[in-house]
Design an enzyme around this catalytic site. Structure first.
Site, short mmCIF file in Angstrom:
data_model
loop_
_atom_site.label_atom_id
_atom_site.label_comp_id
_atom_site.label_asym_id
_atom_site.label_seq_id
_atom_site.Cartn_x
_atom_site.Cartn_y
_atom_site.Cartn_z
N LYS A 109 1.69 -1.56 2.06
CA LYS A 109 0.96 -2.69 1.47
C LYS A 109 1.08 -3.87 2.42
CE LYS A 109 0.83 -5.68 -2.62
NZ LYS A 109 1.45 -5.96 -3.95
N CYS A 121 6.97 -11.64 -5.82
CA CYS A 121 7.07 -10.27 -6.29
C CYS A 121 8.50 -9.83 -6.54
CB CYS A 121 6.41 -9.33 -5.29
SG CYS A 121 4.67 -9.67 -5.01
N GLU A 173 7.31 3.33 6.41
CA GLU A 173 7.37 2.98 5.00
C GLU A 173 6.98 4.19 4.13
OE1 GLU A 173 8.37 0.43 3.32
OE2 GLU A 173 8.21 -1.40 4.52
N TYR A 186 -12.68 -1.41 -7.91
CA TYR A 186 -13.35 -2.10 -9.00
C TYR A 186 -14.79 -1.64 -9.15
CZ TYR A 186 -9.21 -4.95 -8.36
OH TYR A 186 -7.90 -5.35 -8.23
N CYS A 242 5.13 -10.35 -9.96
CA CYS A 242 4.48 -11.59 -9.50
C CYS A 242 3.72 -12.29 -10.62
CB CYS A 242 3.57 -11.31 -8.32
SG CYS A 242 2.26 -10.11 -8.65
N LYS A 295 -2.81 -0.06 1.29
CA LYS A 295 -3.49 -1.20 0.69
C LYS A 295 -3.46 -2.38 1.66
CE LYS A 295 -3.24 -4.37 -3.24
NZ LYS A 295 -2.45 -4.86 -4.39
#
Length: 332
Positions: free
Chosen positions: A203, A138, A241, A321, A130, A256
């Protein structure tokens, strides 16, 4: 007549507060514990030289040129964090994402630099196009649609470039069907059977990715990603998945985002024995930072509560983060 107050006697076995009385007691019986080695720190690397560029929507986060990584990596190691996840930005974008798999690209350069500085640090690389396509999707676009099967060779070449540079794990995040199998076969065929795959298995097409798309300059130029990322209401599909990625060779699977999908993490933990990673994504980070800056939240307490909830739900690894800040808080 004055009301007569009677005292209720609590049975000894009902006094659950005994073990909450002091911090020492609370710590002694704590069921879920965070440690720096549970955390994976994401890093954005960009082309050029001598840049450490702030990301406006993610306070405290930066885009680094490879020559400015040394101090950041040394700090990560000093704090006891064992792994980083690399995202690359492109100097040139095109419809076929050619820069994504260049051996001299910014991510291979960063891998080599990090391994020279900190050989034992686990280097994980995001495998998605992406940030390298001029349309921002993507996968490779054909006739206005993302072509799943045309994308698989590109992802495989990208993973090979990262493996050749020294990556320990590659992390396919494009949500193309069959991407894990294609990458596993490519790695094995090229002599990289030791390189693992951390699959972005579940995701979701989330509203919480907005700041990341600014950070990586990866927003789609048309449409959205709901035709390949998962529909947020679906939990059973997420397990399918994950199951398929494990069958295709994933060594670690991922959910995610993390915070809005704790139930999916829990279901995955109950069903699968594979290590589970959860991504505390950019939007989850930025909303806490914004509230803390306004004085609406105690940032440290809120972050620790969120990450503890993610681990309590069943995640073995947390991509966040906040990793450096949390490592500092844990050290006291």
């Amino acid at each position: 007549m004055a009301e007569v107050l009677t005292r209720t006697v609590v049975e000894p076995t009902d006094r659950l507060r005994r073990l909450r009385r002091t911090e020492g007691l609370r710590a002694l019986v704590r069921e879920t514990r965070l440690a720096p080695e549970d955390l994976i720190y994401p890093l954005f690397v960009r082309p050029g030289q001598n840049f450490q560029e702030p990301i406006p929507s993610m306070p405290g986060q930066f885009r680094f040129t490879v020559d400015r990584l040394d101090a950041e990596i040394e700090e990560v190691v000093r704090l006891g964090i064992r792994a980083v996840l690399l995202f690359g930005l492109a100097a040139r974008k095109d419809p076929e994402a050619r820069e994504a798999y260049e051996e001299a690209g910014v991510v291979p350069q960063a891998i080599r630099r990090i391994k020279a500085i900190a050989p034992e640090l686990v280097v994980i690389t995001d495998v998605c196009v992406c940030a390298y396509t001029d349309h921002g999707h993507c996968g490779i676009v054909r006739d206005g649609e993302v072509d799943n099967d045309a994308t698989l060779p590109v992802l495989s070449r990208m993973a090979l470039a990262h493996a050749a540079a020294g990556a320990d794990l590659v992390a396919p995040s494009a949500m193309m069907d069959g991407q894990v199998r294609a990458i596993r076969e490519a790695l094995d065929g090229a002599g990289f059977s030791h390189v693992g795959i951390m699959a972005y298995s579940a995701k979701f097409a989330s509203a919480f990715y907005g700041p990341f798309r600014e950070a990586a300059d990866s927003a789609p130029r048309f449409g959205d990603r709901r035709s390949y990322q998962m529909d947020p209401p679906n939990a059973r599909e997420a397990l399918r998945e994950i199951e398929r990625d494990i069958a295709q060779g994933a060594d670690i699977v991922m959910v995610k985002p993390a915070l809005a999908y704790l139930d999916v993490i829990r279901r995955a933990r109950e069903r699968f024995d594979h290590p589970i990673a959860a991504y505390n994504v950019s939007g989850e980070y930025s909303m806490v930072k914004a509230a803390a800056q306004l004085g609406w939240l105690d940032e440290a307490r809120a972050v620790m509560e969120i990450l503890t909830a993610i681990k309590r739900a069943g995640a073995d690894l947390i991509i966040t983060y906040f990793a450096k800040e949390v490592a500092r808080w844990l050290r006291g």
